[in-house]
Design a protein around this motif. Structure first.
Motif, PDB file in Angstrom:
ATOM      1  N   UNK A  99       0.834  -1.207   0.000  1.00 32.08           N
ATOM      2  CA  UNK A  99       0.000   0.000   0.000  1.00 32.08           C
ATOM      3  C   UNK A  99       0.863   1.248   0.000  1.00 32.08           C
ATOM      4  N   UNK A 100       1.898   1.219   0.830  1.00 33.24           N
ATOM      5  CA  UNK A 100       2.770   2.382   0.933  1.00 33.24           C
ATOM      6  C   UNK A 100       3.471   2.644  -0.399  1.00 33.24           C
ATOM      7  N   UNK A 101       3.984   1.566  -1.031  1.00 30.01           N
ATOM      8  CA  UNK A 101       4.613   1.736  -2.352  1.00 30.01           C
ATOM      9  C   UNK A 101       3.615   2.322  -3.342  1.00 30.01           C
ATOM     10  N   UNK A 102       2.375   1.789  -3.301  1.00 30.18           N
ATOM     11  CA  UNK A 102       1.348   2.250  -4.239  1.00 30.18           C
ATOM     12  C   UNK A 102       1.083   3.738  -4.094  1.00 30.18           C
ATOM     13  N   UNK A 103       0.935   4.177  -2.854  1.00 27.49           N
ATOM     14  CA  UNK A 103       0.591   5.581  -2.649  1.00 27.49           C
ATOM     15  C   UNK A 103       1.789   6.485  -2.945  1.00 27.49           C
ATOM     16  N   UNK A 104       3.013   5.961  -2.701  1.00 28.96           N
ATOM     17  CA  UNK A 104       4.196   6.754  -3.047  1.00 28.96           C
ATOM     18  C   UNK A 104       4.268   6.959  -4.556  1.00 28.96           C
TER      19      UNK A 104
END
Lengths: 267, 292
Positions: free
Chosen positions: B126-131
């Motif tokens: 999720x964090x990678x996606x939002x970054x």
């Protein structure tokens, strides 16, 4: 070109009252000094013998007893270990104490004063006196030394670390809290990263001080090189004393170098 | 999602009444901008919703849960659903971008796992996606103190969005940014919120940015709501009520011009200091009068 200046206005850094105040301050300092000197009855009558005594001491110390080195390597290593163990122990106690003693992380006024009390008590007692206490408690040996080192270091580390904690940017802490973090998570994510360089720097610095402190712990039987030093001095074995002092100097220099280097690494 | 605030009051220990009974209801996925002069109580209002500031009186209901009545554990759980973006970013400066974004997932992992930075793979994904979405792909291992202001606010957005919140509270997101970056950040913020169907409540003092990006405007003056309506209905008289005759501040170069054109200059000056980053990079201690 200089023209006529009408020196109507004057300027003085201090007005009359403050000048008087400053004069009184200096006067008081002199009186205190003179008073102490008189009370201690310190004559300078033996001045002419001082160079002779120094010369005498140095000639008896020279040459340092190199053959004595194998005997002091063990105690020396013990000294360094006492310092390391004491510092590590201090660190474990210091972190909660510092959190209590910092205005912005302490739960309430009572815990704040508890934190301050621990720090003050620890600081007001010298390492060697702590060592005397713990030699009684644990018996003579390096354990008493390490605990003494730890107890004295808590005050030093706790005071400075709590001041660092009070200086942190609380906005960063709030942001972590706003995400729904628990108190422990707030500490590890919001507070710890901000004080980490200080924490590392202070502990290494304290370790460096503790290496020096632990060299005299042996005087009261709390282990380390001090035992040998004390014995050598009492036996007037000045060549051995010289050797011990040289070795201690070497260790202190190395620890100071390590300390300075580590503190530079952490930013 | 419904946020229902009724009769919210906040009196600081100094005696300053920051909020004098504010009612506000937000539902659906609209973007609401709260405008008003410095000291109107905008920050206090937003900070009261997730109880970073304890309100003195009133009720705050998020999807039927009364936030004011919650105990510590309940409040932590409720905060997981409220994403917050700050004026000074409030990122943990000495941590990396990824660590800061994952801070948004702290409410879901144990303290020990968080300490070891061992987050569940879904959270990391999720964090990678939002970054990627905020345009910081490849920056995850940079330390935040190496980033520019605009990049930091993107991290701030990512941290709030990765919480998968039901509402986003945004406190003056642009006042530490230059006009162009402000616009980009506002667009990114509103777009992401729209994609995810999350309503946004933004405090903002630049009226032109509010008008451009918000569906609804709430005008606050001296702790009271003096305007509440669709952006299209915000007219000169409404602005007059909000700013009481003062010129509403705008973003960018126009702000300076407005101030210069202003006869007495005092009104322009009132806003000039708003949101200036303190030189040491700290959040200024929010005084009783409120940042803005």
């Amino acid at each position: 070109m200089t023209s006529e200046v009408d020196a109507a206005r004057t300027w003085e850094r201090f007005d009359r009252r403050r000048r008087l105040g400053r004069f009184v301050g200096v006067l008081v300092a002199f009186v205190v000094f003179a008073g102490s000197w008189a009370f201690l009855d310190m004559g300078v009558t033996n001045v002419e013998t001082v160079p002779r005594e120094i010369n005498d001491l140095l000639s008896r110390m020279f040459p340092p007893d190199v053959a004595y080195v194998p005997e002091i390597v063990g105690p020396l290593i013990e000294t360094v270990h006492i310092a390391a163990l004491g510092t590590a122990g201090a660190l474990v106690i210091t972190i909660p104490v510092a959190l209590l003693a910092a205005e912005n992380t302490t739960p309430n006024a009572a815990t704040y004063w508890l934190g301050k009390l621990i720090v003050t008590v620890s600081r007001s007692v010298n390492t060697i006196i702590w060592a005397l206490v713990f030699v009684v408690v644990f018996g003579s040996g390096p354990l008493a030394g390490a605990v003494a080192i730890a107890f004295r270091s808590v005050g030093f580390l706790g005071k400075l670390l709590s001041e660092e904690i009070e200086e942190i940017d609380f906005g960063q802490v709030e942001a972590v809290r706003a995400a729904g973090a628990s108190p422990i998570q707030v500490l590890t994510y919001g507070v710890l990263p901000q004080v980490k360089p200080a924490l590392v720097g202070l502990s290494v610095y304290r370790w460096d001080i503790n290496v020096r402190d632990s060299t005299i712990l042996g005087f009261v039987g709390a282990g380390g090189i001090g035992v040998q030093l004390f014995r050598a001095v009492n036996a007037f074995a000045w060549q051995s004393v010289a050797m011990i002092l040289i070795v201690i100097l070497g260790v202190v220099l190395v620890s100071e170098g390590v300390s300075a280097y580590t503190r530079r690494l952490v930013r | 999602m419904t946020l229902d605030v009724t009769d919210l009051r906040k009196t600081y220990p100094t005696g300053d009444e920051a909020l004098k009974g504010v009612d506000l209801s937000i539902d659906g996925s609209e973007t609401t901008a709260m405008i008003g002069p410095s000291g109107a109580g905008k920050s206090t209002f937003i900070r009261c919703i997730n109880r970073l500031t304890e309100p003195t009186a009133g009720t705050i209901e998020l999807d039927g849960t009364d936030l004011i009545g919650l105990d510590d554990d309940g409040l932590r759980e409720a905060r997981r659903d409220i994403g917050m973006i700050f004026q000074e970013y409030n990122l943990v400066e000495r941590l990396t971008v990824m660590e800061n974004v994952l801070t948004g997932r702290l409410g879901y992992v144990s303290a020990w796992r968080a300490f070891r930075r061992s987050f569940p793979p879904e959270d990391v994904e999720r964090a990678y996606g939002i970054l990627d979405r905020v345009g910081l792909d490849g920056m995850e291992n940079k330390r935040v103190d190496e980033l520019s202001g605009g990049q930091r606010q993107r991290v701030g957005i990512a941290r709030a969005v990765v919480q998968q919140p039901t509402i986003l509270l945004v406190d003056e997101p642009t006042s530490s940014l230059d006009p162009e970056t402000s616009n980009t950040v506002m667009r990114l913020l509103t777009e992401i919120a729209a994609e995810r169907g999350v309503p946004v409540l933004i405090n903002i003092h630049e009226v032109d940015l509010a008008v451009e990006h918000a569906d609804r405007i709430v005008g606050l003056h001296d702790g009271e709501v003096v305007f509440d309506g669709p952006t299209a209905e915000l007219g000169d008289d409404a602005l007059d009520r909000v700013y009481r005759g003062g010129d509403p501040p705008e973003s960018g170069e126009s702000r300076a011009v407005t101030a210069a054109d202003d006869g007495d200059g005092s009104v322009g000056d009132r806003f000039a200091g708003d949101g200036v980053v303190t030189t040491d990079g700290r959040t200024p201690d929010r005084p009783a009068s409120g940042g803005s």
